[in-house]
Enzyme design. Structure first.
Site, PDB file in Angstrom:
ATOM      1  NE  ARG A 103      30.517  95.388 -35.390  1.00 11.23           N
ATOM      2  CZ  ARG A 103      31.367  94.729 -34.592  1.00 11.23           C
ATOM      3  NH1 ARG A 103      32.662  94.898 -34.718  1.00 11.23           N
ATOM      4  NH2 ARG A 103      30.919  93.892 -33.682  1.00 11.23           N
ATOM      5  CG  HIS A 130      27.773  94.232 -29.615  1.00  8.97           C
ATOM      6  ND1 HIS A 130      27.246  93.573 -30.713  1.00  8.97           N
ATOM      7  CD2 HIS A 130      29.085  93.860 -29.560  1.00  8.97           C
ATOM      8  CE1 HIS A 130      28.188  92.847 -31.283  1.00  8.97           C
ATOM      9  NE2 HIS A 130      29.309  92.998 -30.613  1.00  8.97           N
ATOM     10  CD  GLN A 133      30.068  89.912 -27.407  1.00 11.61           C
ATOM     11  OE1 GLN A 133      30.585  90.047 -28.496  1.00 11.61           O
ATOM     12  NE2 GLN A 133      30.344  88.871 -26.623  1.00 11.61           N
ATOM     13  CG  ASP A 222      33.948  96.489 -24.260  1.00 15.72           C
ATOM     14  OD1 ASP A 222      34.889  96.007 -24.918  1.00 15.72           O
ATOM     15  OD2 ASP A 222      33.052  97.187 -24.779  1.00 15.72           O
ATOM     16  CB  CYS A 262      32.516  91.644 -25.887  1.00 17.61           C
ATOM     17  SG  CYS A 262      33.249  93.282 -25.757  1.00 17.61           S
ATOM     18  NE  ARG A 290      28.753  87.704 -31.261  1.00 16.75           N
ATOM     19  CZ  ARG A 290      29.239  88.838 -31.779  1.00 16.75           C
ATOM     20  NH1 ARG A 290      30.309  89.386 -31.246  1.00 16.75           N
ATOM     21  NH2 ARG A 290      28.637  89.442 -32.793  1.00 16.75           N
TER      22      ARG A 290
HETATM   23  N1  NVA Z   1      32.743  98.573 -26.959  1.00 18.94           N
HETATM   24  C1  NVA Z   1      33.476  97.970 -28.039  1.00 18.94           C
HETATM   25  C2  NVA Z   1      32.928  96.614 -28.341  1.00 18.94           C
HETATM   26  C3  NVA Z   1      33.646  95.872 -29.427  1.00 18.94           C
HETATM   27  C4  NVA Z   1      33.035  94.537 -29.704  1.00 18.94           C
HETATM   28  C5  NVA Z   1      33.420  98.870 -29.264  1.00 18.94           C
HETATM   29  O1  NVA Z   1      32.331  99.399 -29.552  1.00 18.94           O
HETATM   30  O2  NVA Z   1      34.442  99.067 -29.913  1.00 18.94           O
HETATM   31  N1   CP Z   2      32.934  91.091 -29.805  1.00 16.70           N
HETATM   32  C1   CP Z   2      32.847  91.533 -31.072  1.00 16.70           C
HETATM   33  O1   CP Z   2      31.812  92.023 -31.544  1.00 16.70           O
HETATM   34  O2   CP Z   2      33.989  91.373 -31.772  1.00 16.70           O
HETATM   35  P1   CP Z   2      34.322  91.984 -33.222  1.00 16.70           P
HETATM   36  O3   CP Z   2      34.420  93.481 -33.047  1.00 16.70           O
HETATM   37  O4   CP Z   2      35.617  91.341 -33.582  1.00 16.70           O
HETATM   38  O5   CP Z   2      33.216  91.636 -34.163  1.00 16.70           O
END
Ligand code: NVA
Ligand code: CP
Length: 308
Positions: A103, A130, A133, A222, A262, A290
């Site tokens: 990540r 992602h 997800q 989101d 998400c 998930r």
């Molecule tokens: N768009 C959000 C998704 C988090 C799971 C981010 O990148 O922070």
């Molecule tokens: N939806 C998701 O990826 O959540 P986290 O950022 O908590 O991993």
């Protein structure tokens, strides 16, 4: 050859379906308290350059339940954070681990890592995509609505990693996707452009959220400021005015429409509290899934055909 999971765009329909079918089986086993040791002795490394609740939990719990283990590797505390190259890190980690989840910010970094690694690499979120997800989201739609084929998914909000992943999936699978994003916050132009070519023009972009949501089976949103955009929070709250998924907006959707997110969510911004906590919301089942989908992905990439 090793397989990675870097982008939904690399996957074909039968591969998506294989993940969904395995996740159904794993979820059923989980419900019965049975965890098949298909990844016995295997170790997944997890590099996190951004925060996480669901992704870390689902990968870590998933690996443990399948008989293996996961190792949390904070980008800051490994040598990669002090300038060791991505290539060297990938080559070294490949000598210890059986798979790696990353990540981070840059999609290019994950792709470079995968190029030099000899073990499967999984994209656990980048600024661009992602995939884990969106696989979970489609699995959840199958569970709640019987199938994803022919469904109309409406995404309201920022044209971010989640929006881009939805577009990639819509290019590969037979469902309709509408998006409503404020001007200046459109999805990635290359990803959106790819969805406009070819025989399958099933992705439409609107400015008015009501247009996107009309007749939808699924309404998805989101956060307005993603990880790494915290300093734009105030500006974004102004620019996204009118893009909240609330009771009024949901009225435009089909009567059985479900609401997805998400998570993490900001109640009162991209979604009103009464909607996310209301009867149409399926966000916590979505979050649980998930785990089941992650296990299916891990098995398919790492078990070497040892599924049970
Ligand atoms: N768009 C959000 C998704 C988090 C799971 C981010 O990148 O922070
Ligand atoms: N939806 C998701 O990826 O959540 P986290 O950022 O908590 O991993």
């Amino acid at each position: 050859m090793k397989k990675d999971l870097l982008s939904e765009y690399e996957l074909e329909k039968n591969y998506f379906d294989r993940i969904f079918e395995r996740a159904v089986v794993l979820k059923d086993m989980h419900r019965k308290g049975f965890h098949p040791p298909t990844l016995s002795g295997k170790v997944l490394g997890m590099i996190f350059d951004k925060a996480s609740t669901r992704t870390r939990l689902s990968f870590e719990v998933g690996m443990y339940q399948l008989g293996g283990m996961a190792m949390f590797l904070s980008g800051r505390d490994t040598q990669i954070g002090r300038g060791e190259t991505v290539a060297d890190t990938a080559r070294v980690m490949s000598r210890y681990l059986d798979g790696i989840m990353i990540r981070t910010f840059s999609q290019d970094m994950v792709e470079e890592f995968a190029h030099y690694a000899s073990i499967p690499v999984i994209n656990g979120l980048t600024d661009l995509l992602h995939p884990c997800q969106i696989l979970t989201d489609i699995f959840t739609i199958i569970e709640k609505r019987g199938a994803y084929e022919g469904m109309k998914v409406a995404y309201v909000g920022d044209g971010n990693n989640i929006a881009n992943s939805w577009i990639n999936a819509a290019v590969k699978l037979p469902f309709y996707l509408t998006l409503a994003c404020p001007e200046g916050y459109d999805p990635d132009p290359e990803i959106f452009g790819r969805a406009q070519t070819g025989a399958k023009a099933s992705v439409q972009l609107f400015r008015d959220p009501a247009d996107a949501v009309r007749g939808a089976d699924v309404i998805y949103t989101d956060v307005w400021a993603s990880m790494g955009q915290e300093n734009e929070q105030e500006k974004r709250v102004r620019h996204f005015k009118g893009y909240q998924v609330n009771k009024q907006l949901v009225e435009h959707a089909g009567k059985d429409a479900v609401v997805m997110h998400c998570l993490p969510a900001h109640r009162g911004e991209e979604v009103s509290a009464d909607v996310i906590d209301g009867p149409r919301s399926i966000v916590f089942d979505q979050a649980e899934n998930r785990l089941h989908v992650q296990k299916a992905i891990l098995e398919i990439l790492m078990s070497g055909g040892n599924e049970q």
